[in-house]
Design a protein around this motif. Structure first.
Motif, PDB file in Angstrom:
ATOM      1  N   ALA A   1      34.695 -82.563 -31.120  1.00  0.00           N
ATOM      2  CA  ALA A   1      34.135 -83.847 -31.545  1.00  0.00           C
ATOM      3  C   ALA A   1      34.967 -85.006 -31.009  1.00  0.00           C
ATOM      4  CB  ALA A   1      34.068 -83.907 -33.073  1.00  0.00           C
ATOM      5  N   GLY A   2      36.289 -84.876 -31.095  1.00  0.00           N
ATOM      6  CA  GLY A   2      37.159 -85.938 -30.590  1.00  0.00           C
ATOM      7  C   GLY A   2      37.016 -86.139 -29.086  1.00  0.00           C
ATOM      8  N   GLU A   3      36.943 -85.033 -28.356  1.00  0.00           N
ATOM      9  CA  GLU A   3      36.788 -85.128 -26.897  1.00  0.00           C
ATOM     10  C   GLU A   3      35.439 -85.746 -26.529  1.00  0.00           C
ATOM     11  OE1 GLU A   3      37.391 -81.182 -25.449  1.00  0.00           O
ATOM     12  OE2 GLU A   3      39.596 -81.349 -25.482  1.00  0.00           O
ATOM     13  N   ALA A   4      34.394 -85.403 -27.276  1.00  0.00           N
ATOM     14  CA  ALA A   4      33.066 -85.959 -26.996  1.00  0.00           C
ATOM     15  C   ALA A   4      33.057 -87.465 -27.230  1.00  0.00           C
ATOM     16  CB  ALA A   4      32.012 -85.273 -27.859  1.00  0.00           C
ATOM     17  N   LEU A   5      33.718 -87.926 -28.290  1.00  0.00           N
ATOM     18  CA  LEU A   5      33.792 -89.368 -28.542  1.00  0.00           C
ATOM     19  C   LEU A   5      34.570 -90.077 -27.443  1.00  0.00           C
ATOM     20  CD1 LEU A   5      34.268 -89.471 -32.415  1.00  0.00           C
ATOM     21  CD2 LEU A   5      32.392 -90.504 -31.115  1.00  0.00           C
ATOM     22  N   GLU A   6      35.638 -89.461 -26.965  1.00  0.00           N
ATOM     23  CA  GLU A   6      36.394 -90.058 -25.859  1.00  0.00           C
ATOM     24  C   GLU A   6      35.508 -90.189 -24.620  1.00  0.00           C
ATOM     25  OE1 GLU A   6      39.387 -91.308 -25.662  1.00  0.00           O
ATOM     26  OE2 GLU A   6      40.222 -90.716 -27.609  1.00  0.00           O
ATOM     27  N   ARG A   7      34.699 -89.172 -24.362  1.00  0.00           N
ATOM     28  CA  ARG A   7      33.888 -89.164 -23.141  1.00  0.00           C
ATOM     29  C   ARG A   7      32.828 -90.257 -23.147  1.00  0.00           C
ATOM     30  NH1 ARG A   7      32.848 -83.177 -20.701  1.00  0.00           N
ATOM     31  NH2 ARG A   7      32.617 -84.430 -18.834  1.00  0.00           N
ATOM     32  N   VAL A   8      32.358 -90.651 -24.340  1.00  0.00           N
ATOM     33  CA  VAL A   8      31.350 -91.719 -24.393  1.00  0.00           C
ATOM     34  C   VAL A   8      31.986 -93.083 -24.681  1.00  0.00           C
ATOM     35  CG1 VAL A   8      29.527 -90.130 -25.103  1.00  0.00           C
ATOM     36  CG2 VAL A   8      30.802 -91.393 -26.859  1.00  0.00           C
TER      37      VAL A   8
ATOM     38  N   MET B   1      24.836 -89.332 -28.108  1.00  0.00           N
ATOM     39  CA  MET B   1      25.218 -88.618 -26.884  1.00  0.00           C
ATOM     40  C   MET B   1      26.435 -87.739 -27.151  1.00  0.00           C
ATOM     41  SD  MET B   1      24.623 -88.342 -23.488  1.00  0.00           S
ATOM     42  CE  MET B   1      24.107 -89.840 -22.665  1.00  0.00           C
ATOM     43  N   ALA B   2      27.422 -88.285 -27.888  1.00  0.00           N
ATOM     44  CA  ALA B   2      28.627 -87.506 -28.198  1.00  0.00           C
ATOM     45  C   ALA B   2      28.275 -86.281 -29.034  1.00  0.00           C
ATOM     46  CB  ALA B   2      29.639 -88.377 -28.943  1.00  0.00           C
ATOM     47  N   ARG B   3      27.348 -86.431 -29.969  1.00  0.00           N
ATOM     48  CA  ARG B   3      26.948 -85.283 -30.788  1.00  0.00           C
ATOM     49  C   ARG B   3      26.341 -84.183 -29.920  1.00  0.00           C
ATOM     50  NH1 ARG B   3      22.230 -85.442 -35.352  1.00  0.00           N
ATOM     51  NH2 ARG B   3      21.007 -85.686 -33.462  1.00  0.00           N
ATOM     52  N   ALA B   4      25.499 -84.581 -28.953  1.00  0.00           N
ATOM     53  CA  ALA B   4      24.892 -83.592 -28.050  1.00  0.00           C
ATOM     54  C   ALA B   4      25.959 -82.905 -27.202  1.00  0.00           C
ATOM     55  CB  ALA B   4      23.845 -84.269 -27.159  1.00  0.00           C
ATOM     56  N   ILE B   5      26.942 -83.681 -26.725  1.00  0.00           N
ATOM     57  CA  ILE B   5      28.007 -83.100 -25.901  1.00  0.00           C
ATOM     58  C   ILE B   5      28.866 -82.146 -26.735  1.00  0.00           C
ATOM     59  CG2 ILE B   5      30.130 -83.650 -24.644  1.00  0.00           C
ATOM     60  CD1 ILE B   5      28.697 -86.272 -23.789  1.00  0.00           C
ATOM     61  N   ALA B   6      29.195 -82.562 -27.963  1.00  0.00           N
ATOM     62  CA  ALA B   6      30.065 -81.740 -28.822  1.00  0.00           C
ATOM     63  C   ALA B   6      29.422 -80.395 -29.137  1.00  0.00           C
ATOM     64  CB  ALA B   6      30.384 -82.483 -30.124  1.00  0.00           C
ATOM     65  N   ARG B   7      28.117 -80.352 -29.135  1.00  0.00           N
ATOM     66  CA  ARG B   7      27.439 -79.090 -29.424  1.00  0.00           C
ATOM     67  C   ARG B   7      27.810 -78.014 -28.411  1.00  0.00           C
ATOM     68  NH1 ARG B   7      23.299 -77.114 -32.506  1.00  0.00           N
ATOM     69  NH2 ARG B   7      21.877 -75.606 -31.564  1.00  0.00           N
ATOM     70  N   GLY B   8      28.114 -78.452 -27.181  1.00  0.00           N
ATOM     71  CA  GLY B   8      28.531 -77.482 -26.168  1.00  0.00           C
ATOM     72  C   GLY B   8      27.375 -76.773 -25.499  1.00  0.00           C
ATOM     73  N   GLY B   9      26.143 -77.267 -25.708  1.00  0.00           N
ATOM     74  CA  GLY B   9      24.973 -76.604 -25.136  1.00  0.00           C
ATOM     75  C   GLY B   9      24.954 -76.680 -23.615  1.00  0.00           C
ATOM     76  N   TRP B  10      24.366 -75.673 -23.000  1.00  0.00           N
ATOM     77  CA  TRP B  10      24.238 -75.653 -21.549  1.00  0.00           C
ATOM     78  C   TRP B  10      23.005 -76.407 -21.073  1.00  0.00           C
ATOM     79  CZ3 TRP B  10      28.006 -74.447 -18.352  1.00  0.00           C
ATOM     80  CH2 TRP B  10      29.080 -73.714 -18.865  1.00  0.00           C
ATOM     81  N   LEU B  11      22.092 -76.715 -22.005  1.00  0.00           N
ATOM     82  CA  LEU B  11      20.908 -77.517 -21.684  1.00  0.00           C
ATOM     83  C   LEU B  11      20.871 -78.692 -22.644  1.00  0.00           C
ATOM     84  CD1 LEU B  11      18.135 -78.085 -20.372  1.00  0.00           C
ATOM     85  CD2 LEU B  11      17.133 -76.492 -22.039  1.00  0.00           C
ATOM     86  N   LEU B  12      20.829 -79.913 -22.091  1.00  0.00           N
ATOM     87  CA  LEU B  12      20.758 -81.121 -22.913  1.00  0.00           C
ATOM     88  C   LEU B  12      19.385 -81.754 -22.739  1.00  0.00           C
ATOM     89  CD1 LEU B  12      23.889 -80.671 -22.508  1.00  0.00           C
ATOM     90  CD2 LEU B  12      24.127 -83.140 -22.731  1.00  0.00           C
ATOM     91  N   LEU B  13      18.709 -82.025 -23.851  1.00  0.00           N
ATOM     92  CA  LEU B  13      17.453 -82.771 -23.851  1.00  0.00           C
ATOM     93  C   LEU B  13      17.754 -84.158 -24.401  1.00  0.00           C
ATOM     94  CD1 LEU B  13      14.911 -80.171 -25.324  1.00  0.00           C
ATOM     95  CD2 LEU B  13      15.618 -80.471 -22.955  1.00  0.00           C
ATOM     96  N   LEU B  14      17.643 -85.179 -23.571  1.00  0.00           N
ATOM     97  CA  LEU B  14      18.017 -86.541 -23.953  1.00  0.00           C
ATOM     98  C   LEU B  14      16.771 -87.421 -23.951  1.00  0.00           C
ATOM     99  CD1 LEU B  14      21.211 -86.878 -21.688  1.00  0.00           C
ATOM    100  CD2 LEU B  14      21.036 -85.903 -23.984  1.00  0.00           C
ATOM    101  N   ASP B  15      16.398 -87.943 -25.116  1.00  0.00           N
ATOM    102  CA  ASP B  15      15.175 -88.735 -25.267  1.00  0.00           C
ATOM    103  C   ASP B  15      15.528 -90.223 -25.254  1.00  0.00           C
ATOM    104  OD1 ASP B  15      12.607 -89.522 -25.669  1.00  0.00           O
ATOM    105  OD2 ASP B  15      12.320 -88.479 -27.586  1.00  0.00           O
ATOM    106  N   GLU B  16      15.179 -90.896 -24.171  1.00  0.00           N
ATOM    107  CA  GLU B  16      15.454 -92.333 -23.991  1.00  0.00           C
ATOM    108  C   GLU B  16      16.931 -92.663 -24.249  1.00  0.00           C
ATOM    109  OE1 GLU B  16      13.471 -94.437 -22.699  1.00  0.00           O
ATOM    110  OE2 GLU B  16      11.424 -93.743 -23.047  1.00  0.00           O
ATOM    111  N   PRO B  17      17.851 -92.030 -23.530  1.00  0.00           N
ATOM    112  CA  PRO B  17      19.267 -92.262 -23.818  1.00  0.00           C
ATOM    113  C   PRO B  17      19.763 -93.648 -23.422  1.00  0.00           C
ATOM    114  CG  PRO B  17      19.041 -90.874 -21.887  1.00  0.00           C
ATOM    115  CD  PRO B  17      17.668 -91.017 -22.472  1.00  0.00           C
ATOM    116  N   PHE B  18      19.036 -94.353 -22.534  1.00  0.00           N
ATOM    117  CA  PHE B  18      19.537 -95.622 -22.018  1.00  0.00           C
ATOM    118  C   PHE B  18      18.880 -96.852 -22.641  1.00  0.00           C
ATOM    119  CE2 PHE B  18      19.675 -92.625 -18.317  1.00  0.00           C
ATOM    120  CZ  PHE B  18      21.028 -92.368 -18.405  1.00  0.00           C
TER     121      PHE B  18
END
Length: 206
Positions: A122-129, A152-169
């Motif tokens: 979780a900490g690393e994901a927050l740093e990345r965003v 976005m950080a929550r999706a990254i922290a999950r560690g999934g190999w497939l990310l589905l991002l709905d209107e991230p920008f």
């Protein structure tokens, strides 16, 4: 080892309960492993409906979905989902770090506390965003752009190999958009696969 495709959607149809007309019909889609694929269309075109059907939040009328070569119901722990920011209850009294830790729930056995690995992820994901110092802040006090980065950080922290991002920008200024696009490139280089829904053609160009 993962298969050649992170996601395969074959002849997928879905409708909302009580509605006769299909909301999406005859969708065929593949996401190669380790690549970013854009799903482009105006609001109301069915992008969110497609995501929800892929995730099993809506039942398909027909068709099939494979994640890494297996029926998607057997591969959900490999998938991370970032919903649209409007779909989240931001008044719920939790901290930024708690929201990001929720991405780890699939790895949590009943009555087990968060592990050191969960907290590190979780900490690393927050740093990345770019929200490394925001872990203790209440989510209700965040700006719209910060909320999107938390998702976005929550999706990254999950560690999934497939990310589905709905209107991230949507609603982010150009600088933050650029940073997130660079982050998605990094994730793809790490072997993650990304399906990104957007109506913003300037983001797609980048």
């Amino acid at each position: 080892a993962h298969r050649e495709y992170a996601l395969e959607v074959r002849d997928l149809w879905a409708a909302y309960p009580g509605q006769g007309e299909p909301a999406i019909e005859a969708i065929d889609l593949t996401v190669p492993a380790g690549e970013i694929v854009g799903l482009i269309g105006p609001n109301g075109a069915g992008k969110s409906t497609l995501f929800k059907t892929i995730l099993g939040l809506m039942r398909p009328l027909r068709g099939e979905v494979l994640a890494f070569g297996k029926p998607v119901e057997h591969g959900r722990s490999d998938i991370a989902y970032m919903p649209q920011v409007e779909e989240v209850d931001w008044e719920f009294p939790v901290s930024v770090k708690e929201v990001v830790l929720m991405g780890r729930y699939s790895r949590l056995r009943p009555f087990r506390r968060w592990s050191k690995g969960d907290r590190v992820a979780a900490g690393e994901a927050l740093e990345r965003v770019g929200l490394g110092g925001f872990g203790d802040r209440q989510v209700g006090r965040l700006s719209g752009g910060q909320r999107r980065r938390v998702l976005m950080a929550r999706a990254i922290a999950r560690g999934g190999w497939l990310l589905l991002l709905d209107e991230p920008f949507a609603g982010l200024d150009a600088g933050v958009q650029h940073d997130l696009i660079a982050l998605l490139d990094e994730l793809a280089k790490e072997g993650r696969s990304i399906l990104l829904a957007t109506h913003d053609l300037s983001c797609v160009a980048n």
